[in-house]
Design a protein around this motif. Structure first.
Motif, PDB file in Angstrom:
ATOM      1  N   ALA A  19       0.854  -1.197   0.000  1.00 48.77           N
ATOM      2  CA  ALA A  19       0.000   0.000   0.000  1.00 48.77           C
ATOM      3  C   ALA A  19       0.890   1.247   0.000  1.00 48.77           C
ATOM      4  CB  ALA A  19      -0.865  -0.007   1.259  1.00 48.77           C
ATOM      5  N   ALA A  48       5.216   3.398   6.553  1.00 46.80           N
ATOM      6  CA  ALA A  48       5.412   2.430   7.646  1.00 46.80           C
ATOM      7  C   ALA A  48       6.857   1.914   7.622  1.00 46.80           C
ATOM      8  CB  ALA A  48       4.430   1.272   7.502  1.00 46.80           C
ATOM      9  N   PHE A 105      13.396   3.227  13.759  1.00 48.52           N
ATOM     10  CA  PHE A 105      13.553   2.442  14.997  1.00 48.52           C
ATOM     11  C   PHE A 105      14.708   1.451  14.869  1.00 48.52           C
ATOM     12  CE2 PHE A 105       9.251   3.944  15.955  1.00 48.52           C
ATOM     13  CZ  PHE A 105       9.433   4.305  17.284  1.00 48.52           C
ATOM     14  N   ASN A 130       0.652  -9.200   5.281  1.00 56.49           N
ATOM     15  CA  ASN A 130       0.245  -7.931   4.657  1.00 56.49           C
ATOM     16  C   ASN A 130       1.202  -7.597   3.507  1.00 56.49           C
ATOM     17  OD1 ASN A 130       2.543  -6.764   5.741  1.00 56.49           O
ATOM     18  ND2 ASN A 130       1.470  -5.763   7.421  1.00 56.49           N
ATOM     19  N   GLY A 131       1.002  -6.429   2.918  1.00 57.00           N
ATOM     20  CA  GLY A 131       1.768  -6.083   1.726  1.00 57.00           C
ATOM     21  C   GLY A 131       3.265  -5.956   1.981  1.00 57.00           C
ATOM     22  N   ASN A 132       3.639  -5.263   3.058  1.00 55.74           N
ATOM     23  CA  ASN A 132       5.069  -5.044   3.316  1.00 55.74           C
ATOM     24  C   ASN A 132       5.815  -6.358   3.521  1.00 55.74           C
ATOM     25  OD1 ASN A 132       3.843  -2.444   3.735  1.00 55.74           O
ATOM     26  ND2 ASN A 132       5.752  -1.800   4.711  1.00 55.74           N
ATOM     27  N   ASN A 161      -4.180 -10.671   4.907  1.00 55.55           N
ATOM     28  CA  ASN A 161      -5.131  -9.817   5.626  1.00 55.55           C
ATOM     29  C   ASN A 161      -4.626  -8.385   5.497  1.00 55.55           C
ATOM     30  OD1 ASN A 161      -5.865  -8.311   8.325  1.00 55.55           O
ATOM     31  ND2 ASN A 161      -7.429  -9.861   7.966  1.00 55.55           N
ATOM     32  N   ARG A 196      -4.923  -5.999  -5.138  1.00 56.54           N
ATOM     33  CA  ARG A 196      -3.828  -6.196  -4.161  1.00 56.54           C
ATOM     34  C   ARG A 196      -3.748  -7.643  -3.664  1.00 56.54           C
ATOM     35  NH1 ARG A 196      -2.953  -3.043   0.893  1.00 56.54           N
ATOM     36  NH2 ARG A 196      -0.892  -3.983   0.720  1.00 56.54           N
ATOM     37  N   LEU A 231       4.295  -6.661  11.476  1.00 59.09           N
ATOM     38  CA  LEU A 231       4.117  -5.296  10.961  1.00 59.09           C
ATOM     39  C   LEU A 231       2.667  -4.868  10.863  1.00 59.09           C
ATOM     40  CD1 LEU A 231       6.709  -5.373   8.332  1.00 59.09           C
ATOM     41  CD2 LEU A 231       5.446  -3.304   8.461  1.00 59.09           C
ATOM     42  N   GLU A 232       2.128  -4.504  11.942  1.00 57.48           N
ATOM     43  CA  GLU A 232       0.677  -4.372  12.045  1.00 57.48           C
ATOM     44  C   GLU A 232       0.284  -2.981  12.515  1.00 57.48           C
ATOM     45  OE1 GLU A 232      -1.558  -7.056  11.925  1.00 57.48           O
ATOM     46  OE2 GLU A 232      -3.247  -6.001  12.804  1.00 57.48           O
ATOM     47  N   ASP A 233      -0.958  -2.607  12.235  1.00 56.65           N
ATOM     48  CA  ASP A 233      -1.550  -1.446  12.893  1.00 56.65           C
ATOM     49  C   ASP A 233      -2.299  -1.992  14.109  1.00 56.65           C
ATOM     50  OD1 ASP A 233      -4.386  -2.034  11.556  1.00 56.65           O
ATOM     51  OD2 ASP A 233      -2.724  -2.263  10.169  1.00 56.65           O
ATOM     52  N   VAL A 254       5.494  -8.713  15.337  1.00 55.59           N
ATOM     53  CA  VAL A 254       6.857  -8.307  14.969  1.00 55.59           C
ATOM     54  C   VAL A 254       6.757  -6.830  14.635  1.00 55.59           C
ATOM     55  CG1 VAL A 254       8.840  -8.703  13.468  1.00 55.59           C
ATOM     56  CG2 VAL A 254       7.250 -10.586  13.940  1.00 55.59           C
ATOM     57  N   ASP A 255       7.368  -5.995  15.440  1.00 56.12           N
ATOM     58  CA  ASP A 255       7.213  -4.551  15.252  1.00 56.12           C
ATOM     59  C   ASP A 255       8.457  -3.839  15.787  1.00 56.12           C
ATOM     60  OD1 ASP A 255       6.412  -1.871  15.187  1.00 56.12           O
ATOM     61  OD2 ASP A 255       4.330  -2.385  15.631  1.00 56.12           O
ATOM     62  N   ASN A 292       8.750  -0.812  16.433  1.00 52.21           N
ATOM     63  CA  ASN A 292       8.388   0.223  17.410  1.00 52.21           C
ATOM     64  C   ASN A 292       7.932  -0.459  18.709  1.00 52.21           C
ATOM     65  OD1 ASN A 292       7.319   2.238  18.925  1.00 52.21           O
ATOM     66  ND2 ASN A 292       5.811   2.922  17.415  1.00 52.21           N
ATOM     67  N   SER A 308       4.460   0.789  20.044  1.00 50.45           N
ATOM     68  CA  SER A 308       3.230   0.822  19.240  1.00 50.45           C
ATOM     69  C   SER A 308       2.121   0.099  20.004  1.00 50.45           C
ATOM     70  CB  SER A 308       3.456   0.138  17.893  1.00 50.45           C
ATOM     71  OG  SER A 308       3.517  -1.264  18.068  1.00 50.45           O
ATOM     72  N   ASP A 360      12.097  -6.204  16.243  1.00 47.96           N
ATOM     73  CA  ASP A 360      13.198  -6.511  15.330  1.00 47.96           C
ATOM     74  C   ASP A 360      12.697  -6.279  13.903  1.00 47.96           C
ATOM     75  OD1 ASP A 360      15.707  -7.443  14.545  1.00 47.96           O
ATOM     76  OD2 ASP A 360      15.042  -9.530  14.397  1.00 47.96           O
TER      77      ASP A 360
HETATM   78  O1  PTJ Z   1      -0.570  -4.114   3.464  1.00 50.09           O
HETATM   79  P1  PTJ Z   1      -1.615  -3.499   4.357  1.00 50.09           P
HETATM   80  O2  PTJ Z   1      -2.740  -2.847   3.589  1.00 50.09           O
HETATM   81  O3  PTJ Z   1      -2.164  -4.479   5.363  1.00 50.09           O
HETATM   82  O4  PTJ Z   1      -0.914  -2.315   5.205  1.00 50.09           O
HETATM   83  C1  PTJ Z   1       0.265  -2.566   5.914  1.00 50.09           C
HETATM   84  C2  PTJ Z   1       0.743  -1.320   6.707  1.00 50.09           C
HETATM   85  C3  PTJ Z   1       2.126  -1.648   7.274  1.00 50.09           C
HETATM   86  C4  PTJ Z   1       0.830  -0.140   5.749  1.00 50.09           C
HETATM   87  C5  PTJ Z   1      -0.281  -1.032   7.830  1.00 50.09           C
HETATM   88  O5  PTJ Z   1      -0.406  -2.157   8.657  1.00 50.09           O
HETATM   89  C6  PTJ Z   1       0.126   0.189   8.646  1.00 50.09           C
HETATM   90  O6  PTJ Z   1      -0.224   1.314   8.352  1.00 50.09           O
HETATM   91  O7  PTJ Z   1       0.922  -0.080   9.709  1.00 50.09           O
HETATM   92  P2  PTJ Z   1       1.482   1.032  10.725  1.00 50.09           P
HETATM   93  O8  PTJ Z   1       0.380   1.497  11.632  1.00 50.09           O
HETATM   94  O9  PTJ Z   1       2.271   2.055   9.996  1.00 50.09           O
HETATM   95  O10 PTJ Z   1       2.460   0.154  11.594  1.00 50.09           O
HETATM   96  C7  PTJ Z   1       3.514  -0.540  11.028  1.00 50.09           C
HETATM   97  C8  PTJ Z   1       4.537  -0.811  12.134  1.00 50.09           C
HETATM   98  O11 PTJ Z   1       5.528  -1.673  11.620  1.00 50.09           O
HETATM   99  C9  PTJ Z   1       5.279   0.443  12.654  1.00 50.09           C
HETATM  100  O12 PTJ Z   1       5.297   0.429  14.066  1.00 50.09           O
HETATM  101  C10 PTJ Z   1       6.699   0.294  12.096  1.00 50.09           C
HETATM  102  O13 PTJ Z   1       7.669   0.788  13.004  1.00 50.09           O
HETATM  103  C11 PTJ Z   1       6.822  -1.204  11.968  1.00 50.09           C
HETATM  104  N1  PTJ Z   1       7.719  -1.639  10.891  1.00 50.09           N
HETATM  105  C12 PTJ Z   1       7.927  -1.066   9.678  1.00 50.09           C
HETATM  106  N2  PTJ Z   1       8.800  -1.767   8.946  1.00 50.09           N
HETATM  107  C13 PTJ Z   1       9.151  -2.838   9.695  1.00 50.09           C
HETATM  108  C14 PTJ Z   1       8.458  -2.766  10.948  1.00 50.09           C
HETATM  109  N3  PTJ Z   1       8.599  -3.689  11.904  1.00 50.09           N
HETATM  110  C15 PTJ Z   1       9.425  -4.734  11.640  1.00 50.09           C
HETATM  111  N4  PTJ Z   1      10.110  -4.863  10.476  1.00 50.09           N
HETATM  112  C16 PTJ Z   1      10.015  -3.947   9.490  1.00 50.09           C
HETATM  113  N5  PTJ Z   1      10.696  -4.097   8.341  1.00 50.09           N
END
Ligand code: PTJ
Length: 265
Positions: A37, A43, A50, A84-86, A109, A117, A167-169, A186-187, A189, A192, A204
């Motif tokens: 996304a 994200a 971090f 998720n996407g990332n 999900n 997507r 990597l979740e919201d 796995v986050d 932050n 969070s 990590d």
């Molecule tokens: O693919 P979708 O539609 O499900 O959306 C995925 C995202 C990541 C965009 C969505 O879940 C989102 O907006 O997440 P947030 O609220 O930005 O939270 C993502 C968290 O993952 C943050 O706390 C980041 O610090 C953390 N993060 C980012 N990259 C990594 C990570 N944690 C571990 N490994 C990473 N590579």
């Protein structure tokens, strides 16, 4: 030449930040292919920040959480790994290997719904060797209680006893906990909502966590369930997150002096 190769060409392997730039470009490519996304780029940037203040390595504290996470997945009756996407853009091959070793199916999900997507992510996972991928057929989806976002549309997650959410919201972790499910996050932050709500939080980078989980899974799989139960019982998530925060403070303290050594000619 694919656009991926183009990007590799732009970043020489000798670049001091090569690894970091390599994953950045995977995220950018993923966005172009609908896997990631747009908000996934933001994200990722937050995660990079971090990671920097954690020293860009899997800390011993994270290793403890990884061990507890693998042990609880092995002990679970109906574990599932949410994708998720990332995550699909960064570590698809490793994710499929982990899913197979742990016998924990993959379910797509997404927070951001956009036409195409799910199919794009399914393609990436299939290319990585996944045979069964859940969360792709609208007819099989049901609504998860207590969740407003698009993440409420689930398949096996509804009936899982353990869900790993890389990597979740935060909203879904809270909803999953209220439904009495064990949540592994796995986050990067440590503060969070996801990190604070989860039962086991691995602070990590996902690109290091999944390969490490594969190594740990190979070892723990051979062990007696009573040994695995002991690992889980001895794990304290609050203490682990507090220890992570201490590591960040230590790292920044050390860098106050050490960082300038790198710029001496
Ligand atoms: O693919 P979708 O539609 O499900 O959306 C995925 C995202 C990541 C965009 C969505 O879940 C989102 O907006 O997440 P947030 O609220 O930005 O939270 C993502 C968290 O993952 C943050 O706390 C980041 O610090 C953390 N993060 C980012 N990259 C990594 C990570 N944690 C571990 N490994 C990473 N590579």
């Amino acid at each position: 030449m694919t656009s991926n190769e183009n990007q590799d060409h732009l970043v020489p392997k000798s670049h001091p930040r090569y690894e970091s730039l390599k994953y950045r470009h995977k995220i950018i490519e993923g966005m172009k292919n609908l896997v990631v996304a747009e908000a996934g780029l933001i994200a990722h940037g937050r995660g990079e920040c971090f990671d920097y203040i954690l020293g860009e390595k899997t800390t011993d504290v994270a290793k403890k959480a990884i061990e507890a996470a693998v042990a609880s997945i092995l002990l679970a009756d109906r574990p599932i790994i949410s994708v998720n996407g990332n995550v699909a853009a960064l570590v698809p091959d490793e994710l499929v290997i982990l899913s197979n070793i742990l016998n924990a199916p993959l379910e797509i999900n997404l927070f951001y719904q956009k036409k195409g997507r799910i199919q794009a992510i399914k393609n990436v996972l299939q290319k990585a060797g996944a045979s069964i991928i859940y969360g792709t057929d609208p007819k099989k989806m049901i609504k998860l209680e207590g969740l407003e976002s698009n993440r409420k549309n689930v398949e096996l997650i509804a009936n899982a006893d353990l869900v790993m959410v890389p990597l979740e919201d935060g909203d879904r972790t809270e909803a999953l906990k209220k439904l009495n499910k064990t949540v592994i996050a796995v986050d990067l932050n440590p503060l969070s909502r996801t990190a604070l709500w989860a039962d086991i939080t691995i602070v990590d980078n996902i690109v290091r966590t999944i390969p490490e989980m594969i190594n740990v899974a190979k070892k723990l799989k051979e062990l007696n369930p009573s040994y695995l139960e002991k690992i889980v019982k001895n794990f304290n998530n609050k203490l682990n997150i507090q220890n992570t925060l201490n590591l960040i403070l230590d790292y920044i303290e050390k860098q106050k002096e050490k960082a300038f050594d790198a710029v001496k000619i």
